[in-house]
Design an enzyme around this catalytic site. Sequence first.
Site, PDB file in Angstrom:
ATOM      1  N   HIS A 275      -8.465 -66.447  -5.369  1.00  0.00           N
ATOM      2  CA  HIS A 275      -7.487 -66.155  -6.430  1.00  0.00           C
ATOM      3  C   HIS A 275      -8.239 -66.243  -7.765  1.00  0.00           C
ATOM      4  O   HIS A 275      -9.216 -65.523  -7.967  1.00  0.00           O
ATOM      5  CB  HIS A 275      -6.349 -67.165  -6.264  1.00  0.00           C
ATOM      6  N   HIS A 314      -7.619 -56.376  -3.136  1.00  0.00           N
ATOM      7  CA  HIS A 314      -6.415 -56.971  -3.696  1.00  0.00           C
ATOM      8  C   HIS A 314      -5.268 -56.765  -2.725  1.00  0.00           C
ATOM      9  O   HIS A 314      -5.198 -55.720  -2.072  1.00  0.00           O
ATOM     10  CB  HIS A 314      -6.073 -56.330  -5.048  1.00  0.00           C
ATOM     11  N   ASP A 370     -11.266 -59.752 -11.553  1.00  0.00           N
ATOM     12  CA  ASP A 370     -12.318 -60.769 -11.613  1.00  0.00           C
ATOM     13  C   ASP A 370     -13.727 -60.212 -11.535  1.00  0.00           C
ATOM     14  O   ASP A 370     -14.693 -60.949 -11.734  1.00  0.00           O
ATOM     15  CB  ASP A 370     -12.117 -61.778 -10.471  1.00  0.00           C
TER      16      ASP A 370
HETATM   17  N1  CMC Z   1     -15.059 -57.798   0.719  1.00  0.00           N
HETATM   18  C1  CMC Z   1     -15.185 -57.274   1.970  1.00  0.00           C
HETATM   19  N2  CMC Z   1     -14.152 -56.975   2.771  1.00  0.00           N
HETATM   20  C2  CMC Z   1     -12.931 -57.221   2.295  1.00  0.00           C
HETATM   21  C3  CMC Z   1     -12.708 -57.749   0.996  1.00  0.00           C
HETATM   22  C4  CMC Z   1     -13.837 -58.039   0.207  1.00  0.00           C
HETATM   23  N3  CMC Z   1     -13.697 -58.541  -1.016  1.00  0.00           N
HETATM   24  N4  CMC Z   1     -11.384 -57.879   0.790  1.00  0.00           N
HETATM   25  C5  CMC Z   1     -10.788 -57.456   1.903  1.00  0.00           C
HETATM   26  N5  CMC Z   1     -11.716 -57.042   2.814  1.00  0.00           N
HETATM   27  C6  CMC Z   1     -11.468 -56.459   4.132  1.00  0.00           C
HETATM   28  C7  CMC Z   1     -10.948 -57.526   5.107  1.00  0.00           C
HETATM   29  O1  CMC Z   1     -12.027 -58.144   5.777  1.00  0.00           O
HETATM   30  C8  CMC Z   1     -10.084 -56.689   6.005  1.00  0.00           C
HETATM   31  O2  CMC Z   1     -10.918 -55.965   6.875  1.00  0.00           O
HETATM   32  P1  CMC Z   1     -10.466 -55.689   8.408  1.00  0.00           P
HETATM   33  O3  CMC Z   1      -9.265 -54.819   8.311  1.00  0.00           O
HETATM   34  O4  CMC Z   1     -11.632 -55.052   9.041  1.00  0.00           O
HETATM   35  O5  CMC Z   1     -10.144 -57.050   8.987  1.00  0.00           O
HETATM   36  C9  CMC Z   1      -9.456 -55.668   5.065  1.00  0.00           C
HETATM   37  O6  CMC Z   1     -10.395 -55.531   3.987  1.00  0.00           O
HETATM   38  C10 CMC Z   1      -8.112 -56.092   4.505  1.00  0.00           C
HETATM   39  O7  CMC Z   1      -8.272 -57.318   3.827  1.00  0.00           O
HETATM   40  P2  CMC Z   1      -7.259 -58.528   3.891  1.00  0.00           P
HETATM   41  O8  CMC Z   1      -8.042 -59.803   3.960  1.00  0.00           O
HETATM   42  O9  CMC Z   1      -6.224 -58.297   4.948  1.00  0.00           O
HETATM   43  O10 CMC Z   1      -6.550 -58.392   2.482  1.00  0.00           O
HETATM   44  P3  CMC Z   1      -5.642 -59.467   1.773  1.00  0.00           P
HETATM   45  O11 CMC Z   1      -4.601 -58.717   1.059  1.00  0.00           O
HETATM   46  O12 CMC Z   1      -5.204 -60.524   2.724  1.00  0.00           O
HETATM   47  O13 CMC Z   1      -6.652 -60.171   0.748  1.00  0.00           O
HETATM   48  C11 CMC Z   1      -7.879 -60.668  -1.190  1.00  0.00           C
HETATM   49  C12 CMC Z   1      -6.705 -59.882  -0.605  1.00  0.00           C
HETATM   50  C13 CMC Z   1      -7.893 -60.485  -2.707  1.00  0.00           C
HETATM   51  C14 CMC Z   1      -7.693 -62.169  -0.887  1.00  0.00           C
HETATM   52  C15 CMC Z   1      -9.191 -60.153  -0.571  1.00  0.00           C
HETATM   53  O14 CMC Z   1      -9.364 -58.790  -0.871  1.00  0.00           O
HETATM   54  C16 CMC Z   1     -10.387 -60.968  -1.021  1.00  0.00           C
HETATM   55  O15 CMC Z   1     -10.660 -62.024  -0.450  1.00  0.00           O
HETATM   56  N6  CMC Z   1     -11.137 -60.491  -2.083  1.00  0.00           N
HETATM   57  C17 CMC Z   1     -12.248 -61.252  -2.613  1.00  0.00           C
HETATM   58  C18 CMC Z   1     -11.734 -62.368  -3.504  1.00  0.00           C
HETATM   59  C19 CMC Z   1     -11.220 -61.838  -4.828  1.00  0.00           C
HETATM   60  O16 CMC Z   1     -11.869 -61.041  -5.485  1.00  0.00           O
HETATM   61  N7  CMC Z   1     -10.049 -62.370  -5.237  1.00  0.00           N
HETATM   62  C20 CMC Z   1      -9.441 -62.018  -6.523  1.00  0.00           C
HETATM   63  C21 CMC Z   1      -8.180 -61.252  -6.370  1.00  0.00           C
HETATM   64  S1  CMC Z   1      -7.594 -60.534  -7.910  1.00  0.00           S
HETATM   65  C22 CMC Z   1      -7.179 -61.823  -8.955  1.00  0.00           C
HETATM   66  C23 CMC Z   1      -6.314 -62.872  -8.395  1.00  0.00           C
HETATM   67  O17 CMC Z   1      -5.406 -62.621  -7.613  1.00  0.00           O
HETATM   68  O18 CMC Z   1      -6.532 -64.014  -8.755  1.00  0.00           O
END
Ligand code: CMC
Length: 449
Positions: A275, A314, A370
């Site tokens: 986050h 996201h 971010d």
């Molecule tokens: N790098 C590589 N793969 C990713 C990433 C990433 N940053 N984010 C998602 N994926 C992949 C994930 O592994 C999954 O792949 P598969 O379908 O093969 O299993 C697919 O994309 C869908 O991801 P998810 O984990 O189901 O998505 P989510 O909505 O649960 O997670 C998130 C959203 C923001 C937590 C995630 O994208 C993430 O961890 N990003 C990196 C951390 C980040 O930058 N966070 C800041 C978010 S914006 C500001 C805020 O909210 O504070």
Amino acid sequence: MAKESITLIDNRTGKSYEIAISYGIYPLDGAAIRASDLRQVKVSEDDFGLMSYDPAFMNTASCQSTITFIDGDKGILRYRGYPIEELAEKSTYLETAYLVLYGELPTKAQLEKWTHDITWHTMIHENIKKFMDGFHYDAHPMGMLVSTVAALSTFYLDAKHIFDAGSRKTQTHRLVGKMPTLAAFAYRHSLGRPYAYPDNDLSYTGNFLNMLFKMTEVKYKPNAILEKALDVLFILHADHEQNCGTNAMRCVGSSQADPYCAVAAAAAALYGPLHGGANEAVLRMLGEIGSKGKVPEFVKKVKAGEGKLMGFGHRVYKNYDPRAKIIKRVADEVFEVTGRNPLLDIAIELERIALEDEYFIKRKLYPNVDFYSGIIYQAMGFPVEMFPVLFAIPRTSGWIAQWEELLLDAEQKISRPRQVYLGQDTRSYVGIEQRETGKTGQTSPKGVA
Ligand code: CMC
């Protein structure tokens, strides 16, 4: 004319149910059924009724809101109807905070009064300073912020009168006014520097820079470009509808805790690397990559499941985060003053390679807020530990707006999700002499398909 409902047939019983659909302002984006309407779907009289199973709230609306609108597919973000791009260009953080909190842009007189009220509340009780002194020299400033904002609850006993509009207003002024002071004091503590007191002649961000960076000069003069850049970054972070931190604010607020404790909970949620802690994680990641040439190797590792590309992806945006676009522009202005952060080249290369790569295209992973914010913060002289703190300060106005909306929403009650129980069925206590390792008698759970 088509009916605004769905018909559900329970194949277990053959019974059919009509369930009403309600809409947001954009029917195609905001159509929903009430999860509690599913409870009528039963196989027998003593059946609890059907629930919807939704870990991580992937498809559950927890409230109706009028504050922030996001269209994640189109990359649109608006506060109270105003596009984020226009606010970033024309507004100031304090004006935007007023808009987020009260629903309308302030008149000149309202803005003057609001600015005065916030400025009036920038000082903190001297005992908070003593409390801060107790932290270890290398305490993370976010941990200090979370603790000290919760501690404010012990100084303002009137804060528990959450249904008193006057009290809510006072706590709002205190929270928005004092968050920068707490954050700056946390930073100065980590450096062993004396605390710099608020200077009420300066703007919200100008004063924050003063409390962070003032040394022996009698009057601190913030650099106007950096002051403005920070103000724009604060506008971009003011609210973001039902994210993890805001959900924590609403969840804790729903138990009728006072707003300081609820803000502490929201800030604690924001602290995590998935986050608001992501900007800190991005900088560490860019540092580890080390050079442009090593980007392809890093991307390969991410695709192989060895870690994430921080600052990408996201839950809601499946397009370029509109805030990231604005931040990229702000970066150029900041680097004119500070000199270019060498990590920017690695970030740009990372973005270029990722956006052309099938793995990221297929999953609709784009840079989020971010990805570039940390690079600017670092150039401005902030250590990485301060990055999530720089997110929490402006988000405070959004948290309070969401908390107030919750309190005034007659439909809201204490937040309390259901569960699908997969543990043991009832069984009798076994004396210690009779227990054998590995023999629990557990039957395999059915689970949710
Ligand atoms: N790098 C590589 N793969 C990713 C990433 C990433 N940053 N984010 C998602 N994926 C992949 C994930 O592994 C999954 O792949 P598969 O379908 O093969 O299993 C697919 O994309 C869908 O991801 P998810 O984990 O189901 O998505 P989510 O909505 O649960 O997670 C998130 C959203 C923001 C937590 C995630 O994208 C993430 O961890 N990003 C990196 C951390 C980040 O930058 N966070 C800041 C978010 S914006 C500001 C805020 O909210 O504070």
